[in-house]
Design an enzyme around this catalytic site. Structure first.
Site, PDB file in Angstrom:
ATOM      1  N   LYS A  89      12.600  31.227 -53.875  1.00  0.00           N
ATOM      2  CA  LYS A  89      13.731  30.823 -53.035  1.00  0.00           C
ATOM      3  C   LYS A  89      13.949  31.910 -52.007  1.00  0.00           C
ATOM      4  CE  LYS A  89      17.451  28.327 -52.217  1.00  0.00           C
ATOM      5  NZ  LYS A  89      16.807  28.051 -50.916  1.00  0.00           N
ATOM      6  N   GLN A 110      14.299  39.805 -51.684  1.00  0.00           N
ATOM      7  CA  GLN A 110      14.850  38.549 -52.195  1.00  0.00           C
ATOM      8  C   GLN A 110      14.732  38.449 -53.724  1.00  0.00           C
ATOM      9  OE1 GLN A 110      15.663  36.260 -49.338  1.00  0.00           O
ATOM     10  NE2 GLN A 110      17.062  35.438 -50.856  1.00  0.00           N
ATOM     11  N   LYS A 113      17.776  40.350 -55.052  1.00  0.00           N
ATOM     12  CA  LYS A 113      19.007  39.673 -54.629  1.00  0.00           C
ATOM     13  C   LYS A 113      19.214  38.394 -55.439  1.00  0.00           C
ATOM     14  CE  LYS A 113      19.249  39.249 -50.299  1.00  0.00           C
ATOM     15  NZ  LYS A 113      19.254  38.873 -48.875  1.00  0.00           N
ATOM     16  N   LYS A 125       9.907  34.232 -49.158  1.00  0.00           N
ATOM     17  CA  LYS A 125      10.417  34.252 -47.778  1.00  0.00           C
ATOM     18  C   LYS A 125       9.324  33.704 -46.872  1.00  0.00           C
ATOM     19  CE  LYS A 125      14.013  35.574 -45.321  1.00  0.00           C
ATOM     20  NZ  LYS A 125      15.437  35.617 -45.651  1.00  0.00           N
ATOM     21  N   GLY A 164      17.465  28.622 -44.395  1.00  0.00           N
ATOM     22  CA  GLY A 164      17.478  29.193 -43.051  1.00  0.00           C
ATOM     23  C   GLY A 164      17.518  30.715 -43.081  1.00  0.00           C
ATOM     24  N   ASP A 165      17.334  31.305 -41.931  1.00  0.00           N
ATOM     25  CA  ASP A 165      17.485  32.760 -41.707  1.00  0.00           C
ATOM     26  C   ASP A 165      17.593  32.885 -40.189  1.00  0.00           C
ATOM     27  OD1 ASP A 165      17.213  35.547 -43.152  1.00  0.00           O
ATOM     28  OD2 ASP A 165      15.937  35.740 -41.408  1.00  0.00           O
ATOM     29  N   THR A 208      27.236  33.231 -46.529  1.00  0.00           N
ATOM     30  CA  THR A 208      26.760  34.625 -46.468  1.00  0.00           C
ATOM     31  C   THR A 208      27.862  35.537 -45.922  1.00  0.00           C
ATOM     32  OG1 THR A 208      24.548  33.759 -46.085  1.00  0.00           O
ATOM     33  CG2 THR A 208      24.857  36.118 -45.728  1.00  0.00           C
ATOM     34  N   ASN A 239      24.985  33.117 -37.594  1.00  0.00           N
ATOM     35  CA  ASN A 239      25.640  32.514 -38.749  1.00  0.00           C
ATOM     36  C   ASN A 239      26.380  33.547 -39.605  1.00  0.00           C
ATOM     37  OD1 ASN A 239      24.979  31.930 -41.933  1.00  0.00           O
ATOM     38  ND2 ASN A 239      25.812  30.159 -40.874  1.00  0.00           N
TER      39      ASN A 239
HETATM   40  P1  NDP Z   1      21.134  33.994 -36.650  1.00  0.00           P
HETATM   41  O1  NDP Z   1      19.840  33.633 -36.025  1.00  0.00           O
HETATM   42  O2  NDP Z   1      22.166  32.954 -36.842  1.00  0.00           O
HETATM   43  O3  NDP Z   1      21.803  35.207 -35.862  1.00  0.00           O
HETATM   44  C1  NDP Z   1      21.143  36.412 -35.692  1.00  0.00           C
HETATM   45  C2  NDP Z   1      22.000  37.317 -34.841  1.00  0.00           C
HETATM   46  O4  NDP Z   1      21.443  38.624 -34.841  1.00  0.00           O
HETATM   47  C3  NDP Z   1      22.048  36.867 -33.388  1.00  0.00           C
HETATM   48  O5  NDP Z   1      23.259  37.257 -32.819  1.00  0.00           O
HETATM   49  C4  NDP Z   1      20.866  37.635 -32.790  1.00  0.00           C
HETATM   50  O6  NDP Z   1      20.964  37.845 -31.393  1.00  0.00           O
HETATM   51  C5  NDP Z   1      20.989  38.948 -33.517  1.00  0.00           C
HETATM   52  N1  NDP Z   1      19.651  39.560 -33.595  1.00  0.00           N
HETATM   53  C6  NDP Z   1      18.520  39.002 -34.083  1.00  0.00           C
HETATM   54  N2  NDP Z   1      17.479  39.822 -33.935  1.00  0.00           N
HETATM   55  C7  NDP Z   1      17.969  40.915 -33.336  1.00  0.00           C
HETATM   56  C8  NDP Z   1      17.393  42.130 -32.914  1.00  0.00           C
HETATM   57  N3  NDP Z   1      16.071  42.362 -33.070  1.00  0.00           N
HETATM   58  N4  NDP Z   1      18.192  43.057 -32.348  1.00  0.00           N
HETATM   59  C9  NDP Z   1      19.523  42.816 -32.191  1.00  0.00           C
HETATM   60  N5  NDP Z   1      20.136  41.670 -32.561  1.00  0.00           N
HETATM   61  C10 NDP Z   1      19.362  40.753 -33.123  1.00  0.00           C
HETATM   62  O7  NDP Z   1      20.716  34.665 -38.048  1.00  0.00           O
HETATM   63  P2  NDP Z   1      21.640  34.916 -39.336  1.00  0.00           P
HETATM   64  O8  NDP Z   1      23.039  35.199 -38.943  1.00  0.00           O
HETATM   65  O9  NDP Z   1      21.345  33.836 -40.296  1.00  0.00           O
HETATM   66  O10 NDP Z   1      20.953  36.236 -39.944  1.00  0.00           O
HETATM   67  C11 NDP Z   1      21.395  37.548 -39.605  1.00  0.00           C
HETATM   68  C12 NDP Z   1      20.927  38.520 -40.671  1.00  0.00           C
HETATM   69  O11 NDP Z   1      21.467  38.136 -41.938  1.00  0.00           O
HETATM   70  C13 NDP Z   1      19.415  38.603 -40.867  1.00  0.00           C
HETATM   71  O12 NDP Z   1      19.061  39.909 -41.248  1.00  0.00           O
HETATM   72  C14 NDP Z   1      19.192  37.666 -42.053  1.00  0.00           C
HETATM   73  O13 NDP Z   1      17.992  37.964 -42.744  1.00  0.00           O
HETATM   74  C15 NDP Z   1      20.417  37.992 -42.877  1.00  0.00           C
HETATM   75  N6  NDP Z   1      20.793  36.990 -43.874  1.00  0.00           N
HETATM   76  C16 NDP Z   1      21.059  35.704 -43.513  1.00  0.00           C
HETATM   77  C17 NDP Z   1      21.437  34.786 -44.467  1.00  0.00           C
HETATM   78  C18 NDP Z   1      21.846  33.402 -44.120  1.00  0.00           C
HETATM   79  O14 NDP Z   1      22.330  32.696 -45.015  1.00  0.00           O
HETATM   80  N7  NDP Z   1      21.718  32.954 -42.886  1.00  0.00           N
HETATM   81  C19 NDP Z   1      21.483  35.158 -45.892  1.00  0.00           C
HETATM   82  C20 NDP Z   1      21.278  36.556 -46.151  1.00  0.00           C
HETATM   83  C21 NDP Z   1      20.920  37.413 -45.167  1.00  0.00           C
HETATM   84  P3  NDP Z   1      20.020  37.018 -30.387  1.00  0.00           P
HETATM   85  O15 NDP Z   1      20.642  35.681 -30.274  1.00  0.00           O
HETATM   86  O16 NDP Z   1      20.031  37.818 -29.154  1.00  0.00           O
HETATM   87  O17 NDP Z   1      18.650  36.974 -31.023  1.00  0.00           O
END
Ligand code: NDP
Length: 446
Positions: A89, A110, A113, A125, A164-165, A208, A239
């Site tokens: 997962k 993961q 976690k 992943k 998603g991620d 999250t 997200n």
């Molecule tokens: P989203 O795609 O919804 O949002 C990602 C955000 O982070 C955007 O604002 C994006 O900006 C920014 N971002 C991405 N890459 C970079 C970078 N290289 N430098 C600076 N900013 C960056 O993703 P999530 O919110 O789902 O995920 C965010 C983090 O949380 C990740 O590390 C993910 O692995 C982790 N996570 C997510 C979960 C989930 O349920 N969604 C669960 C557990 C962890 P831009 O639009 O400019 O790319």
């Protein structure tokens, strides 16, 4: 490291050019030494040697046609890391930076976690170097269909359940699920994060970010503190960041900054979240648009600058290694006293060392952001029952899970590291124990 140094040396030798994977493995192994000292039978059974090698790594070609009629070729990944305690997962990430090292670090994290959630899910992943930014809905759909055409051969509701991620939200999960169903002729819970009318769980979207705040709320309370009246800086505007902002605000904090990969906004009046949701979730625009409509807000180019803003609590929710040693020093010098990781591995190992030295309240990603995958597991549960719980029911379960994770990590930190506040060690060890016991019980080909 003594006992586990040879394992780490072998990871370096066998996986060259995978710095993110090395970083994640090092962070875990350096905390497992006292556990392995207590369990010579796990040393003999090669538990850690097996744990650092994925059970299966799948890499595949993803060809698709863009709006100009040109053929594009991306690379797809699914790393099925460990199934000792349940089906693999873990999310799918679509971002141009994706490579095997990044997918392996995420898959490795993961495992621990998912174990911490107390639910029966293994670690995996996947993703692609596809960049969804600027693509039309049709292009996104074409890519997702091609990606799933290959992925569908390797996943299943009892085998491997992606979610998603970064770059994969409700729209992408919809296209992926539609293609899976077309190919397999079955309506099963093979993906989580689905739409509410077709198998999704209430509160998964929020999980999250909400879970991060629930975890930190427990950690703050353990030190006689709370979110009430505190200034919070959150990186990202996706997200995780949006729903961390929502819950932190509900808990009485003032969130003053958000970012994307281009820059950050600072709003001393507190972030207007309805406006952010409109910009990011509806219009899919850049975060800088916010400053055009909020008179006291400013936008600054460059995302790392967000850590120079004075705050009590920082919640990095964007991506890996976004807080390096230099940023960590600035945060601490400006009086930040609590950090909760919403993103995966957002702090470098040097930054984490500084948090621990300075004894700030620190919620490491494996524990603090586990609410997303925990709620995904609750979605799987509802799919199996062909039933759905209310928002309040799911949210209450999430809150309890985050408390259990905090309590278990604290207990493991106290028992093995002699310091109940070292949640880095606590989260790694609590997650590891369950997986190691299962791997030991299930034996190895002899
Ligand atoms: P989203 O795609 O919804 O949002 C990602 C955000 O982070 C955007 O604002 C994006 O900006 C920014 N971002 C991405 N890459 C970079 C970078 N290289 N430098 C600076 N900013 C960056 O993703 P999530 O919110 O789902 O995920 C965010 C983090 O949380 C990740 O590390 C993910 O692995 C982790 N996570 C997510 C979960 C989930 O349920 N969604 C669960 C557990 C962890 P831009 O639009 O400019 O790319």
């Amino acid at each position: 490291m003594k006992l586990l140094q040879p394992v780490y040396d072998s990871v370096l030798a066998r996986n060259p050019n995978q710095p993110e994977f090395h970083q994640a493995v090092y962070e875990v192994l350096q905390t497992l030494e006292p556990v392995m000292e207590k369990h010579p039978e796990w040393v003999k059974a090669g538990i850690v040697e097996r744990l650092v090698e994925p059970e299966r790594q799948i890499m595949f070609r993803v060809p698709w046609v863009d709006d100009q009629g040109n053929v594009q070729v991306n690379r797809g990944f699914r790393v099925q890391f460990n199934s000792a305690i349940g089906p693999y997962k873990g999310g799918l990430r679509f971002h141009p930076s994706v490579n095997l090292s990044i997918i392996k670090f995420l898959g490795f994290e993961q495992i621990f976690k998912n174990s911490l959630t107390t639910l029966p899910i293994g670690g995996g992943k996947g993703g692609s170097d596809f960049d969804p930014k600027g693509k039309s809905d049709r292009e996104i759909m074409a890519f997702c269909q091609s990606f799933m055409t290959e992925l569908s051969k390797h996943i299943g509701a009892d085998t491997d359940v992606p979610a998603g991620d970064i770059g994969v939200g409700g729209r992408e999960i919809g296209f992926l699920y539609g293609q899976y169903k077309r190919l397999r002729n079955e309506f099963t819970g093979v993906l989580t994060g689905k739409g509410l009318g077709w198998g999704g769980s209430l509160a998964r979207t929020e999980a999250t970010g909400y879970g991060l705040c629930y975890f930190m709320d427990n950690a703050l309370k353990a030190h006689g503190k709370s979110f009430e009246g505190k200034t919070v800086v959150i990186s990202g505007s996706g997200n995780v960041a949006i729903y961390a902002c929502e819950k932190a605000t509900q808990l009485g904090a003032k969130v003053v900054a958000l970012s994307d990969s281009n820059g950050y906004i600072y709003d001393p009046d507190g972030i207007d979240l309805a406006a952010v949701k409109e910009i990011k979730e509806v219009k899919r625009q850049r975060i800088k648009v916010y400053a055009e409509t909020h008179k006291n807000a400013t936008y600054t180019e460059g995302c790392r600058g967000i850590w120079t803003i004075k705050c009590d609590i920082a919640l990095p929710c964007a991506t890996q290694n976004e807080i390096n040693e230099e940023s960590a020093k600035i945060l601490l010098a400006n009086g930040c006293w609590a950090i909760g990781e919403g993103a995966n591995m957002p702090s470098t190992n040097e930054a984490i060392a500084l948090y621990l030295q300075n004894k700030i309240i620190f919620g490491p990603a494996k524990a603090a952001n586990a609410g997303g995958v925990a709620t995904s597991a609750l979605e799987m549960c509802q799919n199996s029952m062909r039933y759905s719980w209310t928002f309040e029911e799911v949210d209450a379960k999430l809150k309890q899970i985050m408390k259990d994770i905090f309590d278990n990590a604290t207990a493991a930190a106290e028992e093995y590291a002699g310091d109940k506040d070292n949640l880095v060690a606590g989260a790694n060890i609590a997650g590891f124990l369950k997986v190691a016991k299962a791997m030991y019980a299930q034996g190895v080909a002899y």
